[in-house]
Structure formats: C-alpha cells, structure tokens
Design a protein around this motif. Structure first.
Motif, mmCIF file in Angstrom:
data_model
loop_
_atom_site.group_PDB
_atom_site.id
_atom_site.type_symbol
_atom_site.label_atom_id
_atom_site.label_comp_id
_atom_site.label_asym_id
_atom_site.label_seq_id
_atom_site.Cartn_x
_atom_site.Cartn_y
_atom_site.Cartn_z
ATOM 1 N N TYR A 167 24.429 -61.883 40.003
ATOM 2 C CA TYR A 167 23.188 -62.620 40.195
ATOM 3 C C TYR A 167 21.947 -61.788 39.877
ATOM 4 N N ALA A 168 22.036 -60.481 40.082
ATOM 5 C CA ALA A 168 20.881 -59.616 39.827
ATOM 6 C C ALA A 168 21.367 -58.195 39.607
ATOM 7 N N THR A 169 20.708 -57.484 38.718
ATOM 8 C CA THR A 169 21.091 -56.102 38.458
ATOM 9 C C THR A 169 20.617 -55.207 39.601
ATOM 10 N N THR A 208 16.884 -54.615 39.361
ATOM 11 C CA THR A 208 16.057 -55.735 39.806
ATOM 12 C C THR A 208 16.020 -55.805 41.331
ATOM 13 N N VAL A 209 17.171 -55.632 41.953
ATOM 14 C CA VAL A 209 17.248 -55.680 43.416
ATOM 15 C C VAL A 209 16.418 -54.556 44.032
ATOM 16 N N LEU A 210 16.540 -53.357 43.488
ATOM 17 C CA LEU A 210 15.812 -52.209 44.018
ATOM 18 C C LEU A 210 14.309 -52.419 43.918
ATOM 19 N N ARG A 211 13.855 -52.860 42.754
ATOM 20 C CA ARG A 211 12.420 -53.076 42.560
ATOM 21 C C ARG A 211 11.886 -54.128 43.531
ATOM 22 N N ALA A 212 12.639 -55.213 43.702
ATOM 23 C CA ALA A 212 12.202 -56.275 44.611
ATOM 24 C C ALA A 212 12.153 -55.782 46.054
ATOM 25 N N ARG A 213 13.112 -54.971 46.439
ATOM 26 C CA ARG A 213 13.191 -54.479 47.817
ATOM 27 C C ARG A 213 12.032 -53.535 48.122
ATOM 28 N N VAL A 214 11.790 -52.584 47.246
ATOM 29 C CA VAL A 214 10.725 -51.614 47.478
ATOM 30 C C VAL A 214 9.359 -52.301 47.478
ATOM 31 N N ASP A 215 9.164 -53.241 46.555
ATOM 32 C CA ASP A 215 7.887 -53.962 46.521
ATOM 33 C C ASP A 215 7.690 -54.792 47.783
ATOM 34 N N ALA A 216 8.760 -55.474 48.218
ATOM 35 C CA ALA A 216 8.632 -56.418 49.327
ATOM 36 C C ALA A 216 8.366 -55.722 50.651
ATOM 37 N N VAL A 217 9.016 -54.587 50.904
ATOM 38 C CA VAL A 217 8.878 -53.949 52.211
ATOM 39 C C VAL A 217 7.492 -53.368 52.421
ATOM 40 N N GLN A 218 6.773 -53.137 51.335
ATOM 41 C CA GLN A 218 5.426 -52.591 51.481
ATOM 42 C C GLN A 218 4.471 -53.593 52.126
ATOM 43 N N VAL A 219 4.737 -54.883 51.972
ATOM 44 C CA VAL A 219 3.825 -55.914 52.500
ATOM 45 C C VAL A 219 3.764 -55.864 54.026
ATOM 46 N N PRO A 220 4.887 -55.971 54.753
ATOM 47 C CA PRO A 220 4.799 -55.884 56.219
ATOM 48 C C PRO A 220 4.388 -54.495 56.702
ATOM 49 N N LEU A 221 4.736 -53.454 55.948
ATOM 50 C CA LEU A 221 4.345 -52.109 56.372
ATOM 51 C C LEU A 221 2.831 -51.937 56.271
ATOM 52 N N PHE A 255 23.546 -55.495 51.564
ATOM 53 C CA PHE A 255 24.405 -54.526 50.892
ATOM 54 C C PHE A 255 23.894 -54.206 49.490
ATOM 55 N N ALA A 256 23.470 -55.220 48.751
ATOM 56 C CA ALA A 256 22.961 -54.956 47.407
ATOM 57 C C ALA A 256 21.674 -54.139 47.472
ATOM 58 N N GLY A 257 20.792 -54.471 48.419
ATOM 59 C CA GLY A 257 19.532 -53.757 48.523
ATOM 60 C C GLY A 257 19.707 -52.320 48.966
ATOM 61 N N ARG A 258 20.585 -52.095 49.902
ATOM 62 C CA ARG A 258 20.777 -50.734 50.407
ATOM 63 C C ARG A 258 21.489 -49.857 49.389
ATOM 64 N N LEU A 259 22.408 -50.437 48.614
ATOM 65 C CA LEU A 259 23.217 -49.654 47.694
ATOM 66 C C LEU A 259 22.724 -49.707 46.255
ATOM 67 N N GLU A 308 14.864 -64.500 46.143
ATOM 68 C CA GLU A 308 14.093 -64.869 44.946
ATOM 69 C C GLU A 308 14.668 -64.260 43.670
ATOM 70 N N VAL A 309 15.366 -63.128 43.781
ATOM 71 C CA VAL A 309 15.995 -62.564 42.581
ATOM 72 C C VAL A 309 17.401 -63.122 42.378
ATOM 73 N N GLY A 310 17.854 -64.014 43.275
ATOM 74 C CA GLY A 310 19.105 -64.722 43.068
ATOM 75 C C GLY A 310 20.236 -64.383 44.001
ATOM 76 N N LEU A 311 20.039 -63.451 44.938
ATOM 77 C CA LEU A 311 21.120 -63.082 45.846
ATOM 78 C C LEU A 311 21.365 -64.179 46.879
ATOM 79 N N LEU A 312 22.621 -64.323 47.277
ATOM 80 C CA LEU A 312 23.026 -65.423 48.145
ATOM 81 C C LEU A 312 23.245 -64.926 49.567
ATOM 82 N N GLY A 313 22.363 -65.266 50.466
ATOM 83 C CA GLY A 313 22.555 -64.935 51.870
ATOM 84 C C GLY A 313 21.998 -63.574 52.235
ATOM 85 N N TRP A 314 21.742 -63.419 53.550
ATOM 86 C CA TRP A 314 21.109 -62.201 54.054
ATOM 87 C C TRP A 314 21.975 -60.983 53.817
#
Length: 288
Positions: A82-84, A87-100, A45-49, A34-40
C-alpha cells in the motif's frame, strides 16, 4: 519492586513521553491512513520499522520482540503493498510534528530552552553505538527535519530505540521470551495485564501457558506475582537495560544529562497532564 533511579533511567523517563506522542496523538494515525495503510496496527508496525526497509513478518517480529508473531504478520509485509517505507516514514515524521508543536508553548518551554534541549539530545544521539541495535541504527540514519519540533522528536526516537534495543538484549540474555517479558512486567504491578496482553496480541491460552512456565521456573507464584527470584531477575534486567543505555549519558556527562532532564521534563509532564500521553501505558513510561 523498587528500581534504582539511575541517571540513564531518569534521562529515559524525561524524554520518552516526547517520543511516545507518536502512538497516541491522532495525526500520525491519520497520516498512515492517508498514505493507504489499513488500520492502526499496520500504521504502527510500518511506521516504526519504515527506516529499516520493507521487512517481512519474521524480521519485523524479531525487532518488535514483545509482540505476538501473528499480530506482526497481520501488518507486515502487506503494508508495503500500500505504501513504500519512504512514504510511510515521511508521513510519520511530518505528522508527529503537528501535535508536538502544539505542546511546545512558551509556558511549557522557551524558544531558547527548546533549542538548547534539541542540541543536547542530538549530542546524546551522537554518543550512541549501534552494535546489535538494528532499529536504533536505522532511525539514526533518518535525515534531521528542518524544524526544532521535528528534530526534537527524531532525537528522542533514536534514544528510545537505542534503549529499547538494549532492553531486548537484556531480556533475551535473561532467558525470557517476548510473552514472558510481558508477564513479568505485569507482575511488577506497574501495568495491568489487559494493557500488555491486549496491545501485544497474545491470546489467553498463550498467556496462561507462559504463566505456567514461569511458575515452574520459580519466577512467579501461583497468584501470578513475582517470587524473590523473579523480582531479582527483573531488577537485573532493568539494571542491564540502564547499563546498556549508558552511551548517550556518557557523551553528555552528568551535568549535560541533568540539564536535558530539566529542560525535557516540563514538556513530558505537559503531554501526560493534558491527556495526550496516558499513564499507565503499554510502554511503561511514568510521569517524570
């Protein structure tokens, strides 16, 4: 190969599935798209780093030691077009809270126990030192989320990257390359070749060349199993990894670590037993 269940190792086994949720639940991958990254894998790599900043392929591969350079280079630095990182960090931290949050039901952990677990893990993080551990240091600087679920995930993430950076130090000190580390991991019998080779991005030719090198060194036999020397080396690596992960354990003390293990284990078991975090997995995390 039997590995002594040190307190540091038991601590990792108890909390690792909580962090690992980010790799298997659908919400973080969806957020990356949703933030524009292409593929899992670009999302991985972008989310972890992301906390480290807009790294290029060479620096990213040095941190993601076990992955084939080409696999990393297909994701970074292109992801930052595609995303700074912010932006990637914020999306990742927000998203993982939902399944947790779905997993943190009263039958899994009480509100009081959850608050206490978060307190213990954040205290453990405060005990970490970060010399030579760029990835853990970067995650330690991420602001704490406002929710208990977010704080829980972030604390487990700092702890696992602290241990992971130490594991890379131990592997490099042992003289193994990233692919050789994967081969010796497979040779322990704990994880199948296809799971490690496939996720790490090594070709059959690269895998076979590395196997021949390890055989020539006397670490693998002709069937790809660990020799006595190979088994000794893997035990030394795991022992060094545990020793290098001792900071948070020392900060909590034996009683504090045992309490954290007791509180985290039902959550981790629920994530595994419900199928959210598979076992076996490329991380090597077992059911605690």
């Amino acid at each position: 190969m039997a590995v002594t269940a040190t307190l540091a190792r038991r601590f990792w086994e108890a909390v690792e599935p909580i962090h690992a949720l980010v790799y298997f639940a659908p919400e973080p991958a969806r957020a990356a798209r949703e933030v524009g990254l292409l593929g899992w894998w670009m999302g991985y790599f972008a989310g972890r780093l992301a906390p480290v900043g807009p790294l290029g392929a060479a620096a990213a591969q040095a941190l993601c030691f076990a992955f084939a350079p080409g696999k990393v280079a297909r994701a970074l630095p292109d992801a930052w077009a595609y995303a700074t990182p912010e932006t990637v960090l914020r999306a990742r931290v927000d998203a993982v809270q939902v399944p947790l949050e779905r997993a943190l039901t009263p039958t899994t952990v009480s509100a009081t126990d959850l608050e206490r677990l978060v307190q213990l893990l954040e205290q453990a993080v405060e005990g970490c030192s970060y010399e030579g551990r760029a990835l853990a240091a970067a995650w330690s600087a991420v602001p704490r989320p406002t929710t208990l679920a977010g704080r829980l995930w972030l604390a487990t993430t700092v702890l696992r990257e602290h241990r992971g950076d130490g594991h890379v130090i131990a592997l490099v000190h042992s003289g193994l390359t990233g692919i050789e580390a994967g081969l010796t991991h497979v040779a322990t019998g704990r994880v199948p070749r296809e799971l490690i080779q496939g996720t790490r991005g090594w070709t059959d030719g690269e895998w076979d060349q590395a196997r021949r090198r390890l055989t020539a060194k006397g670490l693998l036999d002709r069937d790809g199993r660990l020799t006595r020397s190979g088994g000794t080396l893997r035990r030394e690596i795991e022992s060094s990894t545990d020793r290098l992960a001792a900071d948070p354990v020392a900060r909590l003390g034996a009683l504090g670590v045992e309490e954290a293990i007791r509180l985290a284990t039902p959550i981790s078991r629920h994530l595994i037993d419900s199928g959210v975090v598979p076992v076996p997995n490329p991380i090597g995390t077992p059911r605690p």
